[in-house]
Design an enzyme around this catalytic site. Sequence first.
Site, PDB file in Angstrom:
ATOM      1  N   SER A  41       0.101  -1.555  -0.118  1.00 28.92           N
ATOM      2  CA  SER A  41       0.332   0.343   0.642  1.00 28.92           C
ATOM      3  C   SER A  41       0.862   1.289   0.143  1.00 28.92           C
ATOM      4  O   SER A  41       0.061   2.503   0.034  1.00 28.92           O
ATOM      5  CB  SER A  41      -0.827  -0.263   0.773  1.00 28.92           C
ATOM      6  OG  SER A  41      -0.172   0.130   2.270  1.00 28.92           O
ATOM      7  N   LYS A  86       0.162   4.785   6.968  1.00 24.63           N
ATOM      8  CA  LYS A  86      -0.741   5.699   5.960  1.00 24.63           C
ATOM      9  C   LYS A  86       0.235   7.098   5.447  1.00 24.63           C
ATOM     10  O   LYS A  86       0.204   7.893   6.437  1.00 24.63           O
ATOM     11  CB  LYS A  86      -1.943   5.521   5.687  1.00 24.63           C
ATOM     12  CG  LYS A  86      -3.217   4.295   5.741  1.00 24.63           C
ATOM     13  CD  LYS A  86      -2.115   3.444   4.609  1.00 24.63           C
ATOM     14  CE  LYS A  86      -2.981   2.336   4.644  1.00 24.63           C
ATOM     15  NZ  LYS A  86      -2.754   1.272   3.737  1.00 24.63           N
TER      16      LYS A  86
END
Length: 178
Positions: A41, A86
Amino acid sequence: MAQQAGQRCLRAFIGGFFVAVPVTVTVLDRLAYVARVEGTSMQPFLNPEGVSACDVVLLNRWRVRNFLVQRGDIVSPKNPQQKIIKRVIALEGDFIRTLGYKNRYVRVPDGHLWLEGDHHGHSLDSNSFGPVSVGLLHGHASHIIWPPNRWQRIRRSLPDDRGPLLSSQHAEEEEEEG
């Protein structure tokens, strides 16, 4: 004589253990800890070689204690099911164009952030679950510490095609002028 030396060593070890454990727990709980970054990711920035080599990052807990984060920071929110890391794309009050969220455009609510992985389409992020409360921030990724050939300080950056359409700072400046 040897028995007394052995007892002294044992006492020193136990004394050191009872000092070292609380200090270590305090450091890990309040200051920083290390985390292995798994998955794709955050590629290409983290784990550029894919699943063959996972990056290990230093997560600074001290930095997020007052929720002082900026666009482009890489953070880790608390999630009981899995570790998440993230990039902060937008701050509270910012307007963002989403990538598949239920609404095409979103104003990030007060006390929240918009978080995305760098590898769109391979990331479970705010485009899936919406804005994330700043109270859930667990750490700020400050350094890549493994593998050795990737040792580096993590610098704040935003992908060229991402970021707020209108930032809360810009909106406040317009209100002051108007």
